[in-house]
Design an enzyme around this catalytic site. Sequence first.
Site, PDB file in Angstrom:
ATOM      1  N   THR A 111      -0.738   7.984   2.899  1.00 49.37           N
ATOM      2  CA  THR A 111      -1.707   7.549   1.889  1.00 49.37           C
ATOM      3  C   THR A 111      -2.261   8.842   1.298  1.00 49.37           C
ATOM      4  O   THR A 111      -2.478   9.817   2.013  1.00 49.37           O
ATOM      5  CB  THR A 111      -2.802   6.644   2.482  1.00 49.37           C
ATOM      6  OG1 THR A 111      -3.549   6.094   1.391  1.00 49.37           O
ATOM      7  CG2 THR A 111      -3.745   7.365   3.416  1.00 49.37           C
ATOM      8  N   ALA A 177       0.273  -2.508  -3.952  1.00 54.24           N
ATOM      9  CA  ALA A 177       1.612  -3.005  -4.299  1.00 54.24           C
ATOM     10  C   ALA A 177       1.714  -4.501  -3.995  1.00 54.24           C
ATOM     11  O   ALA A 177       2.432  -5.233  -4.688  1.00 54.24           O
ATOM     12  CB  ALA A 177       2.664  -2.233  -3.513  1.00 54.24           C
ATOM     13  N   SER A 178       0.998  -4.942  -2.962  1.00 55.61           N
ATOM     14  CA  SER A 178       1.042  -6.369  -2.618  1.00 55.61           C
ATOM     15  C   SER A 178       0.522  -7.214  -3.779  1.00 55.61           C
ATOM     16  O   SER A 178       1.079  -8.269  -4.100  1.00 55.61           O
ATOM     17  CB  SER A 178       0.177  -6.664  -1.391  1.00 55.61           C
ATOM     18  OG  SER A 178       0.404  -5.730  -0.386  1.00 55.61           O
ATOM     19  N   HIS A 221       9.213  -5.629   2.142  1.00 56.75           N
ATOM     20  CA  HIS A 221       7.917  -5.547   2.825  1.00 56.75           C
ATOM     21  C   HIS A 221       7.344  -6.955   3.044  1.00 56.75           C
ATOM     22  O   HIS A 221       7.601  -7.874   2.259  1.00 56.75           O
ATOM     23  CB  HIS A 221       6.950  -4.724   1.958  1.00 56.75           C
ATOM     24  CG  HIS A 221       5.664  -4.378   2.642  1.00 56.75           C
ATOM     25  ND1 HIS A 221       4.500  -5.075   2.420  1.00 56.75           N
ATOM     26  CD2 HIS A 221       5.372  -3.419   3.546  1.00 56.75           C
ATOM     27  CE1 HIS A 221       3.539  -4.542   3.156  1.00 56.75           C
ATOM     28  NE2 HIS A 221       4.043  -3.539   3.847  1.00 56.75           N
ATOM     29  N   ASP A 300       9.869  -3.090  -6.453  1.00 58.81           N
ATOM     30  CA  ASP A 300       8.815  -2.597  -5.558  1.00 58.81           C
ATOM     31  C   ASP A 300       9.249  -1.223  -5.045  1.00 58.81           C
ATOM     32  O   ASP A 300      10.118  -1.119  -4.180  1.00 58.81           O
ATOM     33  CB  ASP A 300       8.641  -3.588  -4.395  1.00 58.81           C
ATOM     34  CG  ASP A 300       7.683  -3.065  -3.328  1.00 58.81           C
ATOM     35  OD1 ASP A 300       7.080  -1.986  -3.526  1.00 58.81           O
ATOM     36  OD2 ASP A 300       7.542  -3.736  -2.285  1.00 58.81           O
ATOM     37  N   ASN A 329       3.097   3.176  -5.894  1.00 58.80           N
ATOM     38  CA  ASN A 329       1.733   3.532  -5.499  1.00 58.80           C
ATOM     39  C   ASN A 329       1.497   5.038  -5.589  1.00 58.80           C
ATOM     40  O   ASN A 329       1.827   5.756  -4.636  1.00 58.80           O
ATOM     41  CB  ASN A 329       1.468   3.109  -4.046  1.00 58.80           C
ATOM     42  CG  ASN A 329       1.280   1.625  -3.876  1.00 58.80           C
ATOM     43  OD1 ASN A 329       1.176   0.897  -4.856  1.00 58.80           O
ATOM     44  ND2 ASN A 329       1.216   1.175  -2.641  1.00 58.80           N
TER      45      ASN A 329
HETATM   46  C1  LIG Z   1       8.045  -1.096   0.113  1.00 56.87           C
HETATM   47  C2  LIG Z   1       6.589  -1.451   0.259  1.00 56.87           C
HETATM   48  N1  LIG Z   1       6.078  -2.435  -0.494  1.00 56.87           N
HETATM   49  C3  LIG Z   1       4.794  -2.796  -0.396  1.00 56.87           C
HETATM   50  C4  LIG Z   1       3.936  -2.162   0.473  1.00 56.87           C
HETATM   51  C5  LIG Z   1       2.510  -2.596   0.544  1.00 56.87           C
HETATM   52  O1  LIG Z   1       1.726  -1.649  -0.105  1.00 56.87           O
HETATM   53  P1  LIG Z   1       0.176  -1.940  -0.404  1.00 56.87           P
HETATM   54  O2  LIG Z   1      -0.560  -1.584   0.835  1.00 56.87           O
HETATM   55  O3  LIG Z   1      -0.151  -1.045  -1.565  1.00 56.87           O
HETATM   56  O4  LIG Z   1       0.051  -3.376  -0.740  1.00 56.87           O
HETATM   57  C6  LIG Z   1       4.422  -1.127   1.280  1.00 56.87           C
HETATM   58  C7  LIG Z   1       3.547  -0.442   2.235  1.00 56.87           C
HETATM   59  O5  LIG Z   1       3.900   0.485   2.901  1.00 56.87           O
HETATM   60  C8  LIG Z   1       5.776  -0.762   1.171  1.00 56.87           C
HETATM   61  O6  LIG Z   1       6.296   0.202   1.926  1.00 56.87           O
END
Ligand SMILES: Cc1ncc(COP(=O)(O)O)c(C=O)c1O
Length: 506
Positions: A111, A177-178, A221, A300, A329
């Site tokens: 992070t 990202a979620s 994820h 993603d 991100n």
């Molecule tokens: C490929 C991928 N997508 C989504 C996420 C989720 O990210 P966020 O915590 O920003 O929702 C992660 C978290 O490590 C990830 O590795």
Amino acid sequence: MSKSNKTNPTARTNGAGKVDKMDPDVSIDMEAPEFKDFAKSMVDYIAEYLENIRDRRVLPDVKPGYLQPLIPDAAPVKPESWQDVMQDIERVIMPGITHWHSPKFHAYFPTANSYPAIVADMLSGAIACIGFTWIASPACTELEVAMLDWLGKMLELPAEFLACSGGKGGGVIQGTASEATLVALLGAKAKKMKEVRETHPDWDDHTIISKLVGYSSAQAHSSVERAGLLGGVKLRSVPADEQNRLRGEALEKAIEQDLADGLIPFYAVVTLGTTNSCAFDRLDECGPVANKHNVWVHVDAAYAGSAFICPEHRHHMKGIETADSFNFNPHKWMLVNFDCSAMWLKDPSWVVNAFNVDPLYLKHDMQGSAPDYRHWQIPLGRRFRALKLWFVLRLYGVENLQAHIRRHCSYAQQFAELCVQDSRFELAAEVNMGLVCFRLKGSNERNEALLKRINGRGKIHLVPAKIRDVYFLRMAVCSRFTRPEDMEYSWQEVSAAADEEEQQQK
Ligand SMILES: Cc1ncc(COP(=O)(O)O)c(C=O)c1O
């Protein structure tokens, strides 16, 4: 604050000798001179903390419930001094901190953390606007539009994604990202429902929704599965190939099968840099398949997307022109502190229309001339997050951000070399970006015991993953303070823990 009444000449007392808090001339706030002292003291503390973070134990040594006995049972009635609060940071907070920015922290994915972003967050906190519409703070919206264009150009995203192209496309900062995955899913759902309503006017919405199906790799994820649950639609997990990538053929097979079963494919998530092993789905294969079936493609690239600012990593984006939405991100790997998840949409109107509720109090005269970002996201409120992108991009420059990415990639290679030189170990996946997936040769149980021992020693911190029932350890390069010596230290820790484990087995 405790001193403010003394400095306020108009402070009055009531008959009982108490300060009358209802009197508007009596200051109840921290005054600016005191704020300056407090903030300067905090800035000193932050710099000391970060510069010496390597010396702290990366994993805290506390048990659940450690904190409550260290603070009173209820909030103080009388104001305390900021000096007392400062002192409690080391006493109460730091013992329970996992130091994510220590070079000894290798868990999850990084992070981000940088001084420019921290300062930008201070300013954002001071302006403290809620930029849900353009008029709610024009700079908040306009800087975001401009920064997403800067960033999109750094990644060489197709012009259709950029606001500056003059088309429909544009970018937005989501919290995570979620959220981006969910927002894209809801946009895709709205788009497909409109299409199906036109071809099947006799079907009600419930019937249509029950037929919708989305896709992602089994390596996607967990937030993708969650987006399906939150969006109330089926999501199908498509098997990845032996290199953990979603391939076009597998996606096509799943779509064809669902069409034959009377379902309606509407959404596919292509992951560039999976969480387990940083594998790259074949966007160049999956994108055209999805386009052929009129399925929305969401990319993603939460972690690995930052690397696309380096030309040598952009080959993973091949096929990007087939995507409808793209997300990564900067708050993971591009030195912009959480929360800053950059999302671009080729046609944001699907998302904007899907979420559009328009109460009178949120309307304004300039509607339509600039984005009202409230329509692009789940919550109404939003912080001024573009500031930290602006500060980081200007104060690092693209060159230094590229150097940051390249350093982390080289540290991962360094660790992997140390690992393969030790015949007890093997790599569990190709080394991609700043992630090394490795394991002791042999059983999962052996590796579980090794990880427990490593984390128990508390000197470095790693988390595991499992693919096709093979358990392995993930070493992510996370800190901007990392140096080659840190990689050697981390490897020696792994090796020492393996020695201990071997001794134990004898
Ligand atoms: C490929 C991928 N997508 C989504 C996420 C989720 O990210 P966020 O915590 O920003 O929702 C992660 C978290 O490590 C990830 O590795």
